[in-house]
Motif scaffolding. Sequence first.
Motif, short mmCIF file in Angstrom:
data_model
loop_
_atom_site.label_atom_id
_atom_site.label_comp_id
_atom_site.label_asym_id
_atom_site.label_seq_id
_atom_site.Cartn_x
_atom_site.Cartn_y
_atom_site.Cartn_z
N GLU A 47 -38.58 60.27 51.07
CA GLU A 47 -38.38 61.72 51.15
C GLU A 47 -39.11 62.47 50.05
N ILE A 48 -39.45 61.81 48.96
CA ILE A 48 -40.15 62.47 47.86
C ILE A 48 -41.54 61.86 47.63
N GLU A 49 -42.05 61.13 48.60
CA GLU A 49 -43.35 60.48 48.47
C GLU A 49 -44.40 61.07 49.40
N ASP A 50 -44.20 62.31 49.83
CA ASP A 50 -45.09 62.90 50.82
C ASP A 50 -46.51 63.06 50.31
N LYS A 51 -46.66 63.42 49.03
CA LYS A 51 -47.99 63.72 48.48
C LYS A 51 -48.58 62.55 47.71
N MET A 52 -48.04 61.35 47.87
CA MET A 52 -48.54 60.18 47.18
C MET A 52 -49.41 59.33 48.09
N THR A 53 -50.37 58.65 47.49
CA THR A 53 -51.17 57.70 48.25
C THR A 53 -50.36 56.42 48.45
N ASP A 54 -50.89 55.51 49.25
CA ASP A 54 -50.17 54.26 49.50
C ASP A 54 -49.99 53.44 48.23
N ASP A 55 -51.03 53.39 47.41
CA ASP A 55 -50.93 52.64 46.15
C ASP A 55 -49.92 53.29 45.21
N GLU A 56 -49.92 54.63 45.15
CA GLU A 56 -48.96 55.33 44.30
C GLU A 56 -47.53 55.12 44.79
N LYS A 57 -47.35 55.10 46.10
CA LYS A 57 -46.02 54.86 46.64
C LYS A 57 -45.51 53.47 46.26
N THR A 58 -46.39 52.49 46.38
CA THR A 58 -46.00 51.11 46.05
C THR A 58 -45.63 50.99 44.57
N SER A 59 -46.47 51.56 43.70
CA SER A 59 -46.20 51.48 42.26
C SER A 59 -44.93 52.24 41.90
N PHE A 60 -44.74 53.40 42.52
CA PHE A 60 -43.56 54.21 42.23
C PHE A 60 -42.28 53.49 42.65
N GLU A 61 -42.27 52.93 43.85
CA GLU A 61 -41.07 52.25 44.34
C GLU A 61 -40.76 51.00 43.52
N GLU A 62 -41.81 50.24 43.16
CA GLU A 62 -41.57 49.04 42.35
C GLU A 62 -41.02 49.41 40.97
N GLY A 63 -41.59 50.47 40.37
CA GLY A 63 -41.12 50.89 39.05
C GLY A 63 -39.70 51.42 39.09
N VAL A 64 -39.35 52.19 40.11
CA VAL A 64 -38.01 52.76 40.21
C VAL A 64 -36.97 51.67 40.44
N HIS A 65 -37.26 50.72 41.32
CA HIS A 65 -36.31 49.63 41.57
C HIS A 65 -36.17 48.71 40.35
N LYS A 66 -37.27 48.48 39.65
CA LYS A 66 -37.23 47.58 38.50
C LYS A 66 -36.48 48.19 37.32
N TYR A 67 -36.67 49.50 37.14
CA TYR A 67 -36.04 50.17 36.00
C TYR A 67 -34.94 51.12 36.45
N LYS A 68 -34.20 50.69 37.46
CA LYS A 68 -33.09 51.52 37.95
C LYS A 68 -32.04 51.72 36.86
N TRP A 69 -31.86 50.72 36.01
CA TRP A 69 -30.89 50.84 34.93
C TRP A 69 -31.25 51.97 33.97
N ALA A 70 -32.57 52.18 33.77
CA ALA A 70 -33.00 53.26 32.87
C ALA A 70 -32.67 54.63 33.48
N ILE A 71 -32.78 54.74 34.79
CA ILE A 71 -32.42 55.99 35.46
C ILE A 71 -30.94 56.27 35.29
N ILE A 72 -30.12 55.22 35.42
CA ILE A 72 -28.66 55.40 35.27
C ILE A 72 -28.31 55.81 33.84
N VAL A 73 -28.90 55.12 32.87
CA VAL A 73 -28.61 55.43 31.46
C VAL A 73 -29.06 56.86 31.13
N GLY A 74 -30.26 57.21 31.57
CA GLY A 74 -30.75 58.57 31.31
C GLY A 74 -29.88 59.63 31.96
N SER A 75 -29.43 59.37 33.18
CA SER A 75 -28.57 60.33 33.87
C SER A 75 -27.23 60.48 33.17
#
Length: 225
Positions: A47-75
């Motif tokens: 839903e938030i990857e509309d303006k990303m290329t395929d490579d950017e989508k892959t990198s973004f999703e891998e980074g978000v899933h890998k560092y999900k704990w950082a998102i929780i701590v920051g929130s």
Amino acid sequence: MSRHFCFCIPVRAGVFLFSFISFALATLSAGLGWFIFHLVEANKLSEIEDKMTDDEKTSFEEGVHKYKWAIIVGSVIFTFIALVSFFGFIGSIVRNRRMVKAYSVLTIFNFLLGSLAAGFLLYAAWSHKAFCVTIDGTQSCTNNHLSVGQKIGFTIGVIVQWLIQLYIVTIIRRYYTQLEEEREYRHDFRLNPTGAGTYEAKEGLLATQAPYPYADNQHSFGHHA
């Protein structure tokens, strides 16, 4: 006595403004973090990857899933900052000493962390060492290519920002000190009201007076005198 900053602005107005800005920014940051966490849990990152290329989508999703704990701590951290800033905002309105104290302690803590970050940035700007980071076994290094003029300008900017943050901490602390002094004054006045024409704030205006000692028959002059 009301304290001021910038010559004429009451410190209470400063706390009101700073706490509102802090609350608004922290709320937006926390809301964004929890929204991204919701998308990760619901597998709706598309839903938030509309303006990303395929490579950017892959990198973004891998980074978000890998560092999900950082998102929780920051929130969680931004949620806590928003909550304490809200206490400071309400405290400046109702003149609540404990709420303003909690907000003052938070700003001091943030200032100390910001000072450490500023020191690291200045070291990175003036150091000629390359900074290297290893990600998935691959080392990536960056070098400092700033000129002397750029370094001086960057240093002045960091110092000015640091002084502004220190001034904000001082303003909030001044207002807390003002509330403490007002509390002590009210306490002392209730215990030791002084001066002609003054009265105890918690006592009625028509306080009961002791009887005149020679008004009774035993002490008055009558027909037995």
